[in-house]
Write a protein that holds these residues in place. Structure first.
Motif, PDB file in Angstrom:
ATOM      1  N   ASN A   1      42.653 -10.081  63.276  1.00 23.57           N
ATOM      2  CA  ASN A   1      41.951  -9.118  62.327  1.00 23.57           C
ATOM      3  C   ASN A   1      42.624  -8.800  61.648  1.00 23.57           C
ATOM      4  OD1 ASN A   1      39.150 -10.953  63.580  1.00 23.57           O
ATOM      5  ND2 ASN A   1      39.993  -8.947  65.179  1.00 23.57           N
ATOM      6  N   HIS A   2      43.322  -7.731  62.010  1.00 19.81           N
ATOM      7  CA  HIS A   2      44.154  -6.712  61.686  1.00 19.81           C
ATOM      8  C   HIS A   2      45.044  -6.952  60.449  1.00 19.81           C
ATOM      9  CE1 HIS A   2      42.964  -4.580  65.739  1.00 19.81           C
ATOM     10  NE2 HIS A   2      43.822  -3.447  65.205  1.00 19.81           N
ATOM     11  N   THR A   3      44.802  -8.440  59.987  1.00 17.64           N
ATOM     12  CA  THR A   3      45.590  -8.552  58.460  1.00 17.64           C
ATOM     13  C   THR A   3      44.467  -9.706  57.928  1.00 17.64           C
ATOM     14  OG1 THR A   3      46.018 -10.656  59.841  1.00 17.64           O
ATOM     15  CG2 THR A   3      47.764  -9.483  60.508  1.00 17.64           C
ATOM     16  N   ALA A   4      43.158  -9.170  58.093  1.00 23.23           N
ATOM     17  CA  ALA A   4      42.497 -10.033  57.032  1.00 23.23           C
ATOM     18  C   ALA A   4      41.814  -8.871  55.741  1.00 23.23           C
ATOM     19  CB  ALA A   4      40.865 -10.271  57.785  1.00 23.23           C
ATOM     20  N   ASP A   5      42.267  -9.046  54.777  1.00 25.50           N
ATOM     21  CA  ASP A   5      41.725  -8.197  53.606  1.00 25.50           C
ATOM     22  C   ASP A   5      39.981  -7.653  53.906  1.00 25.50           C
ATOM     23  OD1 ASP A   5      43.583  -8.895  51.714  1.00 25.50           O
ATOM     24  OD2 ASP A   5      43.020 -10.688  51.534  1.00 25.50           O
ATOM     25  N   VAL A   6      40.326  -6.388  53.462  1.00 30.70           N
ATOM     26  CA  VAL A   6      38.726  -5.877  54.099  1.00 30.70           C
ATOM     27  C   VAL A   6      38.647  -5.220  52.352  1.00 30.70           C
ATOM     28  CG1 VAL A   6      37.659  -3.029  54.915  1.00 30.70           C
ATOM     29  CG2 VAL A   6      39.762  -5.082  56.260  1.00 30.70           C
ATOM     30  N   PRO A   7      37.462  -5.280  52.005  1.00 32.36           N
ATOM     31  CA  PRO A   7      37.211  -5.412  50.325  1.00 32.36           C
ATOM     32  C   PRO A   7      36.586  -3.431  50.785  1.00 32.36           C
ATOM     33  CG  PRO A   7      35.361  -6.931  51.786  1.00 32.36           C
ATOM     34  CD  PRO A   7      35.999  -6.554  53.074  1.00 32.36           C
ATOM     35  N   ASP A   8      36.668  -3.136  49.690  1.00 32.21           N
ATOM     36  CA  ASP A   8      36.730  -1.818  49.585  1.00 32.21           C
ATOM     37  C   ASP A   8      37.461  -1.012  50.470  1.00 32.21           C
ATOM     38  OD1 ASP A   8      34.512  -2.303  47.203  1.00 32.21           O
ATOM     39  OD2 ASP A   8      33.105  -2.538  48.573  1.00 32.21           O
ATOM     40  N   ALA A   9      38.571  -1.065  51.157  1.00 30.00           N
ATOM     41  CA  ALA A   9      39.226  -0.521  52.056  1.00 30.00           C
ATOM     42  C   ALA A   9      40.538   0.624  50.890  1.00 30.00           C
ATOM     43  CB  ALA A   9      40.657  -1.624  52.497  1.00 30.00           C
ATOM     44  N   ASP A  10      40.607   1.611  52.074  1.00 29.46           N
ATOM     45  CA  ASP A  10      40.768   2.689  51.240  1.00 29.46           C
ATOM     46  C   ASP A  10      42.391   2.108  51.095  1.00 29.46           C
ATOM     47  OD1 ASP A  10      42.122   3.489  53.858  1.00 29.46           O
ATOM     48  OD2 ASP A  10      40.305   5.212  53.747  1.00 29.46           O
ATOM     49  N   GLU A  11      42.690   3.809  50.693  1.00 26.59           N
ATOM     50  CA  GLU A  11      44.645   3.157  50.448  1.00 26.59           C
ATOM     51  C   GLU A  11      45.245   2.610  51.974  1.00 26.59           C
ATOM     52  OE1 GLU A  11      48.214   5.106  48.447  1.00 26.59           O
ATOM     53  OE2 GLU A  11      46.797   5.529  48.343  1.00 26.59           O
ATOM     54  N   PHE A  12      44.262   4.491  52.658  1.00 25.86           N
ATOM     55  CA  PHE A  12      45.269   3.911  54.253  1.00 25.86           C
ATOM     56  C   PHE A  12      44.980   2.756  55.399  1.00 25.86           C
ATOM     57  CE2 PHE A  12      44.401   4.320  58.767  1.00 25.86           C
ATOM     58  CZ  PHE A  12      45.590   5.031  59.228  1.00 25.86           C
ATOM     59  N   ILE A  13      44.503   2.245  54.824  1.00 24.12           N
ATOM     60  CA  ILE A  13      43.633   0.629  55.769  1.00 24.12           C
ATOM     61  C   ILE A  13      44.426  -0.447  54.723  1.00 24.12           C
ATOM     62  CG2 ILE A  13      42.055  -1.131  55.248  1.00 24.12           C
ATOM     63  CD1 ILE A  13      41.568   1.441  58.046  1.00 24.12           C
TER      64      ILE A  13
END
Length: 67
Positions: free
Chosen positions: A1-13
């Protein structure tokens, strides 16, 4: 889960995701038969272990606090 792309993620994520990807790549490059063990309920001891050779194991330990 922690390596998946997150849509609209901010720079920190995005940075955090890249760090987890680098860790995953490192482990997959240097170890074989990697297994992750989780022990506990709220304060969970997490061990990621793999084989360096037939007689040597390596990995890391961390703690995950889940509420």
């Amino acid at each position: 889960n922690h390596t998946a792309d997150v849509p609209d993620a901010d720079e920190f994520i995005q940075n955090l995701t890249n760090r987890f990807r680098e860790l995953q790549t490192f482990l997959q490059t240097h170890l074989q038969d990697i297994k992750v063990y989780r022990m506990g309920k709220r304060e969970i001891q997490v061990y990621a272990l793999g084989k360096l050779s037939e007689s040597h194991l390596a990995g890391f330990k961390t703690v995950s606090v889940e509420t």
